[in-house]
Scaffold this motif. Sequence first.
Motif: not given
Length: 668
Positions: A106, A185, A190, A187
């Motif tokens: 990620i 970040y 994104d 989740v």
Amino acid sequence: MSTSQEKRALTATDFQNIKAVSEPEFISEDTYSYVVTSVNADKEYESQVFVHHLTDNVHKQWTTGNHRNHTFRVSPNKEKAFFLSDRSGTSQIWLTDFNGGEAKKITTFPNGVFSPVWSNDGKSILFCSFLEKDDDITSLKELSKEEKQAKQKEQQTKPLVVDRLKYKSDARGFHDHSKVQIIQYDVTADTFHQLTSKDSDHHLVDLAPDNKHLIFAANLEEDADASLVSDLYLLELQSKEITKLTDSKGSYHNAKFSRDSKQIVVYGHEFEYAGATLTKLFLYDLKSKERKLLSGDWSIQPGDTMVGDMRLGNSETGPVWSSDNESIYFIGSDYGAVHLYETDLEGNLKTRYSNHNHLFGFSYHPETESFILGISHPTDPCNFYKLSADNTLEQLTDVNKSFINDVALSEPEEITFTSSDGLDIQGWLLRPYGFQEGKKYPFVLEVHGGPHAMYGQTFFHELQLLAARGYVVLYTNPRGSHGYGQDFVNGVRENYGKGDYQDLMEAVDYCIEQFSFIDETRLGVTGGSYGGFMTNWIVGHTNRFKAAVTQRSISNWLSFYGVSDIGFFFTKWEHGVNLMEDPTELWDISPLKYAENVETPLLILHGEKDYRCPIEQGEQLFITLKHLNKEVEFVRFPNANHELSRSGNPTLRVARLENICRWFEKYL
């Protein structure tokens, strides 16, 4: 005491057969994760994540491949998990379903990422990365292998312009203009959001359980380049408002929010004894802004200061809050061992676990009041144990069983004597492999680095190797070492080559008097960093040693001031003066001054990329002794920094050990 002949002697390559465990982390009351680091068939380190289910005693390996996989964290709802891995070439965050499935990368930051944490609602991950001032985090991409090679080639043909005091470090090498920034970040979406941006390093320390604030450590002062201050700041996540919590007088780290997010507990000090200052434990009330010292009369050193050469990977050392916010748990170094301690909010200290060994990390489960403890002792490199609320201890792993069953290890004998000026000095003695009563054995004195560190009850491959090669091995904690209170650790400052030298020589005298199997005509000495300085000092002040090996050493305090990544402040800290204030005093305590006195055959070992004690220190000593026709040899280790003996290239680590043994075998 005799060493069993049913087992073989330890070898220089045996550290490659040892698994180092780290990062115990409770997932639930009957499940925890951990990391195993080992040397693979390609003679490179690899780290793998395991999950241990206690109910059925199943250890499930979560990662594979010749990579460094670590920092495994499960989301609060137990649905997802992330870990750090360098499988793509740089350390990035990989996200996976906790119930299984392929991991997805990620982050793609060119400089990698570190220090990731879950938010308490599991909706975001916060982490750090080195960013350039104008970096757009939404478009940053990890460099390919070819791009990295091209960048390195360009750097080799481009001059480095230096305009800062802190322009290099042993860990990073030469610094660029990137700074550590904190990034969030999302989740679900994104997406990434940069939370800090000032031209300074911002290190994420902790995230509040209510997800409203985080704490970071930074030096945001105007004179940050010349200052060693590390302040704590509170960042409100919604408004991005930053509040300074400390007063730019000290260094603070390892802060933790209470479980109700109303207080923080933090390690720190205000340099009262410069680098020899014992770490203190403070309590900070976020509403009243009042700071309270909890560790006022403690003599222990919070944290792990144990010296070893097999601790690969990081582990939690505290402070950690209890479930009711009334107690704080942490690791502390004391008298050659590392224990688990507990304090209430008034600073009333008690020992939660101690067994005369090295507790190198732990995880706490608030519902069951139990702990996973990482423990090492001299004849077992490391394992995990469960400490229940009723203080029962259960062994959970046996990762080095085959190694321990195959190899003979020497159990240390503790010694304590009183120095001529009244200090109690602690040390340990290893008898050689195949020890026989009535036989005389050569002897090696080992001197630890620091100097503010601590030998003790932990596994140490190098020490065991010398015992396996037939030497009596002595390792001690002279004044300046941690574990014996503030006055003791401060006792070496402005006293190098005096009280510390006395402690070591009297330790040798004590052992020769107490142990008739030591051949006093065959004495050797070795040590690294400060221990290398002391080895150099010893051979310049006595000829009683028949062989010496100095490692990553200091020979000249005059040049150290300007070439070491810490020289500009460490010199003043430890000696009371810097180069410009009193060069004569620095020359008087430089081993190089006494080179003409050296009659002991000396082997000099040094890493070529050592920026802590740069290789010019070894070069000066070698050239001077060689020019004086002394018995000396110089071994240079390419691309090795100050950490060679602990986490350096495995092949070079073997070569280093074999050179030490070769020299002692030749002269002892």
